[in-house]
Every structure is written in structure tokens, then in C-alpha cells.
Design a protein around this motif. Sequence first.
Motif, PDB file in Angstrom:
ATOM      1  N   GLU A 145       0.900  -1.251  -0.040  1.00 16.97           N
ATOM      2  CA  GLU A 145      -0.093   0.011   0.040  1.00 16.97           C
ATOM      3  C   GLU A 145       0.812   1.303   0.060  1.00 16.97           C
ATOM      4  OE1 GLU A 145      -3.231   2.532  -0.144  1.00 16.97           O
ATOM      5  OE2 GLU A 145      -3.016   0.602  -0.598  1.00 16.97           O
ATOM      6  N   MET A 146       2.086   1.243   1.014  1.00 15.93           N
ATOM      7  CA  MET A 146       2.734   2.427   0.853  1.00 15.93           C
ATOM      8  C   MET A 146       3.585   2.491  -0.446  1.00 15.93           C
ATOM      9  SD  MET A 146       4.722   1.526   4.700  1.00 15.93           S
ATOM     10  CE  MET A 146       6.044   2.784   4.208  1.00 15.93           C
ATOM     11  N   MET A 147       3.767   1.476  -1.374  1.00 16.54           N
ATOM     12  CA  MET A 147       4.423   1.606  -2.435  1.00 16.54           C
ATOM     13  C   MET A 147       3.398   2.122  -3.641  1.00 16.54           C
ATOM     14  SD  MET A 147       7.090  -1.895  -2.308  1.00 16.54           S
ATOM     15  CE  MET A 147       7.651  -1.564  -3.768  1.00 16.54           C
ATOM     16  N   ARG A 148       2.447   1.582  -3.425  1.00 19.87           N
ATOM     17  CA  ARG A 148       1.134   1.962  -4.155  1.00 19.87           C
ATOM     18  C   ARG A 148       1.061   3.516  -4.270  1.00 19.87           C
ATOM     19  NH1 ARG A 148      -4.321   2.636  -4.936  1.00 19.87           N
ATOM     20  NH2 ARG A 148      -4.415   2.568  -2.660  1.00 19.87           N
ATOM     21  N   THR A 149       0.900   4.004  -2.940  1.00 23.80           N
ATOM     22  CA  THR A 149       0.514   5.372  -2.691  1.00 23.80           C
ATOM     23  C   THR A 149       1.744   6.024  -3.161  1.00 23.80           C
ATOM     24  OG1 THR A 149      -0.638   4.686  -0.640  1.00 23.80           O
ATOM     25  CG2 THR A 149       0.232   7.099  -0.801  1.00 23.80           C
ATOM     26  N   ALA A 150       3.080   5.612  -2.958  1.00 16.49           N
ATOM     27  CA  ALA A 150       4.217   6.245  -3.511  1.00 16.49           C
ATOM     28  C   ALA A 150       4.213   6.497  -5.062  1.00 16.49           C
ATOM     29  CB  ALA A 150       5.444   5.690  -3.059  1.00 16.49           C
ATOM     30  N   LEU A 151       3.788   5.319  -5.567  1.00 20.37           N
ATOM     31  CA  LEU A 151       3.643   5.391  -6.907  1.00 20.37           C
ATOM     32  C   LEU A 151       2.634   6.406  -7.596  1.00 20.37           C
ATOM     33  CD1 LEU A 151       4.473   4.250  -9.836  1.00 20.37           C
ATOM     34  CD2 LEU A 151       2.644   2.565  -9.691  1.00 20.37           C
ATOM     35  N   LEU A 152       1.467   6.420  -6.887  1.00 22.49           N
ATOM     36  CA  LEU A 152       0.616   7.437  -7.280  1.00 22.49           C
ATOM     37  C   LEU A 152       1.081   8.872  -7.214  1.00 22.49           C
ATOM     38  CD1 LEU A 152      -2.986   5.704  -5.848  1.00 22.49           C
ATOM     39  CD2 LEU A 152      -2.108   5.801  -8.129  1.00 22.49           C
ATOM     40  N   ALA A 153       1.763   9.132  -5.939  1.00 26.55           N
ATOM     41  CA  ALA A 153       2.214  10.508  -5.563  1.00 26.55           C
ATOM     42  C   ALA A 153       3.121  10.744  -6.806  1.00 26.55           C
ATOM     43  CB  ALA A 153       2.716  10.417  -4.408  1.00 26.55           C
ATOM     44  N   GLU A 154       3.920   9.703  -7.063  1.00 30.52           N
ATOM     45  CA  GLU A 154       5.073   9.954  -8.124  1.00 30.52           C
ATOM     46  C   GLU A 154       4.369  10.295  -9.477  1.00 30.52           C
ATOM     47  OE1 GLU A 154       8.793  10.749  -9.824  1.00 30.52           O
ATOM     48  OE2 GLU A 154       7.876  10.717  -7.699  1.00 30.52           O
ATOM     49  N   LYS A 155       3.184   9.666  -9.670  1.00 29.87           N
ATOM     50  CA  LYS A 155       2.528   9.901 -10.909  1.00 29.87           C
ATOM     51  C   LYS A 155       2.064  11.328 -10.873  1.00 29.87           C
ATOM     52  CE  LYS A 155      -1.168   7.897 -13.630  1.00 29.87           C
ATOM     53  NZ  LYS A 155      -2.128   6.972 -13.787  1.00 29.87           N
ATOM     54  N   GLU A 156       1.359  11.612  -9.857  1.00 26.60           N
ATOM     55  CA  GLU A 156       0.892  12.901  -9.695  1.00 26.60           C
ATOM     56  C   GLU A 156       2.019  14.186  -9.789  1.00 26.60           C
ATOM     57  OE1 GLU A 156      -1.839  16.083  -8.739  1.00 26.60           O
ATOM     58  OE2 GLU A 156      -2.067  13.891  -9.370  1.00 26.60           O
ATOM     59  N   ARG A 157       3.208  13.854  -9.468  1.00 23.69           N
ATOM     60  CA  ARG A 157       4.268  14.807  -9.222  1.00 23.69           C
ATOM     61  C   ARG A 157       4.630  15.031 -10.844  1.00 23.69           C
ATOM     62  NH1 ARG A 157       5.606  12.480  -4.127  1.00 23.69           N
ATOM     63  NH2 ARG A 157       5.972  14.322  -2.709  1.00 23.69           N
ATOM     64  N   LEU A 158       4.696  13.781 -11.499  1.00 29.35           N
ATOM     65  CA  LEU A 158       5.285  13.650 -13.024  1.00 29.35           C
ATOM     66  C   LEU A 158       4.255  14.599 -13.816  1.00 29.35           C
ATOM     67  CD1 LEU A 158       6.562  10.264 -13.409  1.00 29.35           C
ATOM     68  CD2 LEU A 158       7.980  12.254 -13.282  1.00 29.35           C
ATOM     69  N   ALA A 159       2.859  14.310 -13.432  1.00 29.71           N
ATOM     70  CA  ALA A 159       1.792  15.024 -14.180  1.00 29.71           C
ATOM     71  C   ALA A 159       1.877  16.613 -13.874  1.00 29.71           C
ATOM     72  CB  ALA A 159       0.338  14.727 -13.778  1.00 29.71           C
ATOM     73  N   LYS A 160       2.223  16.920 -12.784  1.00 33.59           N
ATOM     74  CA  LYS A 160       2.366  18.363 -12.475  1.00 33.59           C
ATOM     75  C   LYS A 160       3.598  19.033 -13.085  1.00 33.59           C
ATOM     76  CE  LYS A 160      -1.271  18.361 -10.067  1.00 33.59           C
ATOM     77  NZ  LYS A 160      -2.527  18.819 -10.864  1.00 33.59           N
ATOM     78  N   LEU A 161       4.645  18.346 -13.221  1.00 34.67           N
ATOM     79  CA  LEU A 161       5.895  18.494 -13.706  1.00 34.67           C
ATOM     80  C   LEU A 161       5.602  18.794 -15.254  1.00 34.67           C
ATOM     81  CD1 LEU A 161       8.667  16.616 -12.462  1.00 34.67           C
ATOM     82  CD2 LEU A 161       8.446  18.841 -12.242  1.00 34.67           C
ATOM     83  N   MET A 162       4.956  17.944 -15.948  1.00 26.07           N
ATOM     84  CA  MET A 162       4.354  18.266 -17.438  1.00 26.07           C
ATOM     85  C   MET A 162       3.648  19.412 -17.542  1.00 26.07           C
ATOM     86  SD  MET A 162       3.505  14.350 -18.565  1.00 26.07           S
ATOM     87  CE  MET A 162       3.229  14.925 -20.574  1.00 26.07           C
ATOM     88  N   GLU A 163       2.753  19.725 -16.477  1.00 21.24           N
ATOM     89  CA  GLU A 163       1.771  20.971 -16.518  1.00 21.24           C
ATOM     90  C   GLU A 163       2.813  22.169 -16.443  1.00 21.24           C
ATOM     91  OE1 GLU A 163      -1.931  20.956 -14.394  1.00 21.24           O
ATOM     92  OE2 GLU A 163      -1.808  18.849 -14.158  1.00 21.24           O
ATOM     93  N   VAL A 164       3.824  22.206 -15.455  1.00 20.73           N
ATOM     94  CA  VAL A 164       4.733  23.067 -15.377  1.00 20.73           C
ATOM     95  C   VAL A 164       5.428  23.618 -16.597  1.00 20.73           C
ATOM     96  CG1 VAL A 164       6.745  23.859 -14.019  1.00 20.73           C
ATOM     97  CG2 VAL A 164       4.983  22.831 -12.780  1.00 20.73           C
ATOM     98  N   GLY A 165       5.903  22.356 -17.302  1.00 26.13           N
ATOM     99  CA  GLY A 165       6.582  22.660 -18.426  1.00 26.13           C
ATOM    100  C   GLY A 165       5.693  23.301 -19.607  1.00 26.13           C
ATOM    101  N   ALA A 166       4.391  22.803 -19.743  1.00 29.10           N
ATOM    102  CA  ALA A 166       3.472  23.359 -20.586  1.00 29.10           C
ATOM    103  C   ALA A 166       3.202  24.808 -20.234  1.00 29.10           C
ATOM    104  CB  ALA A 166       2.007  22.668 -20.530  1.00 29.10           C
TER     105      ALA A 166
END
Length: 818
Positions: free
Chosen positions: A306-327
Motif C-alpha cells: 500500500e505504501m509503494m502504491r501510494t508512493a507510485l500514485l504520488a510520483e505519478k501526480e508529481r510527474l503530471a504536475k511537472l508536465m503541466e509546469v513545463g507546458a
Amino acid sequence: MTGSGEFDPSRQLSQPQFETEPEHTWRKFFQSPAVGFAIMDEQLRFCAVNDALAAINGFPAHAHLGKTLRDILGDAAEQIEPIYRRVFATGESISNWELVAQLPTRTTTGHWIQCFFPIRDVRGQATRVGAVVIEITDNRRGDEADVHRRYEAMLQVAELVRQPLSLPELLPELAKPLHHGASFEIANVAFHDPVRDVMQINLWERETSNFVPTELPLEETVSRLALETQEPVVWPDLERENRFQRSVHLLRKRGVRSYCSLPLTTARKRLGALEVGSSRLNAYGEADVHFLREVAQLVALALENEMMRTALLAEKERLAKLMEVGAALISSLDVKQVFPAISELVRKVVGQDYASVGLYEGTGHSLHLYTLDSSRAEEHIEADAVVPVVGSAHGKAFSTGQPQVRNFLQLAATVSPFTERLLQAGIRSFCSIPLMTRKEALGTLNLGSTKDEAFGAEDVSFLKQVAAQVASALDNARAYREVANLTDKLAKEKPYLRDEFHATQNFEEIVGESPTIKHVLEQVHIVAPEEATVLILGETGTGKELVARAIHRLSPRNEKSFIKVNCSAIPTGLLESELFGHEKGAFTGAISQKVGRLELADKGTLFLDEVGDVPLELQPKLLRVLQEQEFERLGSVRTIRVDVRIIAATNRDLAKAVAAREFRSDLYYRLHVFPVHMPPLRERRQDIPLLVWYFVDKFSQHMKKKIETIPAEVMAALMVWEWPGNIRELENLVERSMILSPATTLNVPLSELKVATEGKPHDATLQGMEREHIIRVLREVGGVISGTQGAAARLGMKRTTLQSRMNRLGISRVDYEN
């Protein structure tokens, strides 16, 4: 195990980072010495079997692999095969199925309890079935009910941990099957934070279903023993425990007498402890501890997943925000316009209460802060603050290139007005990330939070990636501005450069061998490498501009622009705009911004021809350029700094102009740093033949003519002429002669020369000299008599007086037009 043909977990069962099936659960069964365990495929062949089941069946473990149920169990397989097929067909588990049969390797009938469960692939299809087998013997029949209950509870726990549940959701659901295997009124999952060395306590009370989170130092919790020893720890009676006062008090307050703590550990890390408590004394025996230990291992795997799943979701969210920042950054060339949008994106991940970007402006020792948002700080922190590089977290991040994170105590210990304003705004955590490019640091990205210890390692990692994109965008925007400015400057320089190119092509060398011209060239070689201002003095037509170009070509600025301004040819009202430029709307007719000649000459040379004609009101501004190398455009308050060398030229006697208050003395002294005197042609008569042949060769190429001879009497006549127009007059005469020469001999119209070629003596009388002087001045001003730039003003007399004097001396238009 693998060497004997037994099940190899690393080979037979896949281990993706986030498993769809709790395969670690089956491994626990597989390793149990008292419980048989097997995995069957859809053809009912053995895929895996542990030692316990191999002993029950009477065959070695490796002999099972690839064999069918009937190969191993004989006729007993007829009872079991339908059960396996039902699990494959329905995908549902079957518990507590009893088998009474005689196996081929036995002489007596045996009794077994079996549980069957599906094992699904990544698509959710049941492709294998696992079986847990417990043999019931005579000496175990008395404990049969307990064994059944506990292993049924284990299967329920195994099924439960497959589901992605948060800790508050998991504990109530876990309590239901757990209660069938052990008695308890309170359960706790304690997580260890190694960075802060604390235990995060999560108590769940069965009676009230309350979830009570709290936090205690590790050394003050009962969980410490299980975490450090990695063994179960049992307290039969907490009343006798004198250690861990805060933790024990928390349990006693809830009526707990006996307590059991078990380590929560996976192959990757130590998570903490799973604990249960009961109001009864001695509530936990050996069988309870064994059962709870197995449960703890399953729970540890579930929590880690569950911790790893949560970390993966958080990392996915971070990557999505990074893409939005770049855009967002590439959506505008003005990066500062998108700063608020970037702050909003970062807040969704980090949750800051204050954000700013500090930029180093290139001067001083401070960072200029541009506030992105400050919902909590706007009353205390101005929108555009300045913080020093030395003594601040911003400055340390900027100078070291490393992120700086400050907690409340560190902020309070910092002596800084800006930090005091942060504290007044309620900021308790602060993080400053350097904005780095490959070449240099541009500034910092700064965030503050009203929470303690708000910025963890994951946040800093995310912010570093955001900062890298912001730094790159700032660097690109700066490069774009520089390119745009250079492109604009080049476009405005183009007309001047075209003129300069043609002027350069028309001049190859300063021609002459007389001592006077050699002296001038020596002075050029001396002054050219220096940065000193040069004032070239001489009559009109003596080649002052050619000397200015020679100085520029021999100077370190020779690869930069040579910009010329003829101060007498530009109307007074437009000269200031031409020199310094103007802003749009600075005056009537200023429909667009104009870059002045001074800006165009930046890093190069500005040649001010006829500088003596610069109006008095404009001279202070020119003096400031000479002194400070700075100015303002017309209609602007922004000071522009330039690096330009000034070369000036004039045919006026500036010393007399200073005495007559027609020229500022301070400007004169600034210009008169290195004067170069250009001799008139009459003072270098020995150069006349060289110049004549030079101009003949020059015009021959253009006119496609070949002149081979110049008559001696012609050259003699040219040598004795006074040449009031100097070299320019000679050049014009040669060009006219080339046009009039049909053959290879130069045909010079000597009738135009006003001095007798027979050697008539020069009129040295006062009246003759006065007549020549007036003619020379009239020629210099182009025949203009009146006006501030007319001959009368230069001679210091009224227009009517000059006209009367011209009539008396017999001066007509023919005398001064040529």
C-alpha cells in the motif's frame, strides 16, 4: 529447496513491484513445516509443493512437479479433482473441505482438512489454484477446532490484504478475522520514522471502533523491543512493567492488562510493529503468538504494498504536475507572467502557504524576490522584496547550488528582517531551491509552510525538478531577449553599415609622402590602440573622415561598428533624436521607438563630423556621454549605458568658438584629449602628383578608360593652385578631366583655375588676402550668406556688411561656386 526440485519462489512466482495477487502470502504457507501446500495448473498438474505436503503424499517434492493429481494420489484424486475444477470455474475459494481416503503410499485411511483458493494473473483470470492441507491425527483432534479457526482466519487475512486499503480502513476489517485466532480489545499498528526516530501510534479500539493516532519517541514505546529484536514480545501483565511509562500509561488507561507486540518487517525494510492488547491476564500463549506472527508478516506485506502504491500514485501526480509546469512555461516568453500558475500547480503537490522566486539581477549582492502567492504572508511580506545573498537561506542556496530546508527553530535563530516577516506571517518551515543552468545560478525558488517539518525528501526532489524547468525557461527567455535586441539592433544598423561598406570600398589608402602627412599617420598609429577621444582638426576636404576610419581600423574595436554623424547636415531639432534616440510619442511625429547612433555604436566607434556645429543646448548631454558613457533617450527616464569611443572632427577654430561662447569649454577640453591636425593640400604640394595619379587610376576603372600621360604643364599648373577646397576639389577636378579626356592623355580644363599658370605671383596685399578669405568661407558654407551657419555669422559681421564688402572686392557667385 530448488536443488531438490521443490518450489522456487523467485522462479515459479513472479514478483512485480505491485502484485495483483498476494504471492508472498502463499510463500508463508509454503515455508510452514506443519501445513501442506501445493499449487496446481489448469490440467491439474503440480506446479509447486512444499516438504510438508510431500511427506503427507509419500513422494519427494521434486517427484510431484509436472505430475497430475491422479499420478500422485491414485483413486483419492476422484474426490479432489471436482473441487479444483469448481475453483477454476467460479474463481471463488473453498474452505474447510474434508477428505477421508487411503493414499497409494499408505496402508490406512487418513483424514485431512483442505482449503482451496484461486491464484489470478494480471488480467484477473484464475490460472492456478493453491491448496492448504492440514492432516488431522488422533493427538491433534482435541485442538481441531482451534486449528480450523486459526487457519480459516489466516485465509481471511490473506484475502483481506489483497485489497488496497488505507490504515484506518484496514484495522477494522483486520479485526474481524483476527479475533477468531486471538483475543483482544485493542489493536495497534506502529510505524517507525527513522529520520525523526519516533513511532507513529495508530490505536484501534474494538468496542468503540475509534481510531486514535498519536506519536511518541521510539525509546518511550513498547514497540521498540519488537522493532530492535525482530522477535515477538509478550507482556502477561502490564501492571508489572516499569519501563516505557508514556506508552504503558496510554494502554492502561484503556484497560489493557496483557499485550503482545510483533515486528512488521519485509525483505526490504523494517516498518514497525503490529500489537494487540487484552483486558485479561496472560491472554497470549504460544499458539496465539505463532498465529499473530504469521498475521504480522501478511500485514507487513500488505502495508508495504500500500505504501509503494501510494508512493507510485504520488510520483505519478508529481510527474503530471511537472508536465503541466513545463507546458505553462513554454506558453509564454515572459516567464514572470506564468509564475502564479506554476505556484498553483506546485501547491497541489507540496501544499505551501508562501512561494516566491528570487532572481539575481547581476548587480549588488542581493536577490530580488517576486512573490508568486502569499495568502498567509501578504500582510507582512511586500510583493517585491530584496534579500541579501549573505546571511539568508535564499543566498546560501544561490551561492552553494544546494537546496536549503529550514525548520521553525532554524528560522527563529536566523537574524534577518525578511525571516522575521516570515515568522510574523506564521511560516514554520521554509525551503529554498537554487535555479541552476549549466553556466550559472540565476536565483532561487522559495516556499514556506505554516506546518512543522513540511518539506520532506520527496518534496525537495520534486521542487528540484520544478526549479530546473523554471531555470531553463528563464535562461531561454533571457537568450530570446538578447537575440531579439541584437536582431533589432542589426536591422537598425543595416543602413549605416551599408553606407560604411561603400565608404570603405571607396577608400584604400591615405595617399601621400610629404612630411606633414607622415606626421599625421604617425599620430594615428600612436592613438589608435588607446581608448582616448580624438579631435581631428583641418579645413574642409582635407580627409578628416579617412583619418577617423584609419584610427578605428587600427583600434581594438575594428570588428565593431563605425557610426558616422554629420552634425552640420542634420537640423538642430532632429540632431538630439538622431544621436540619443527617442521613445514613441516623445514628440510630434515620433510614431515609433528609435535607437540613436550612440546605441548603434555601442562597443564600437562614433564619428562626430563637424562637431563644432552641435547646438549649445545639446552640448551638456554630449559631455555626459564623454564623461559617464550614459544617456537617456528623448521621452524616457531609463538611463542607457554604452561603451563607445568618440572621434570628432571640425573645420572650425574651437578655441575661438569657446572664447566667443559659441562652444562649451568643458566639452572642448573633453574632445581635445588628442588633437590631430590635417594639413591643407597647399601645405603638401609634393603629394599632388601622387593624388592626381591615384584619382586617375580610380576613375579609370569606373569609366573603362586608360590614361597614360599627364602633360607637364598641366601638372605644374595643378601644383601652384591654392586648392581652397583641398583634396575634395582636386578629386572633383580629376573626375571632370577624365570625362573630358577622349584619348590616353589627361585633358584638364585649366581655364577653371583662377591662378595664372605662367607663375603670376600670389596677391599678398591685405585686400587680396581679405578677398581670398571671404571666398574660402563662402565655399565652406556652400554659398550661404545669412543664417546662424552662414558666411556672415562665421566672419562675425552683418549680412548687409558682407554683401557690401563682396561688391567692393569684386566677389561674384562664380568665384565661390567652384
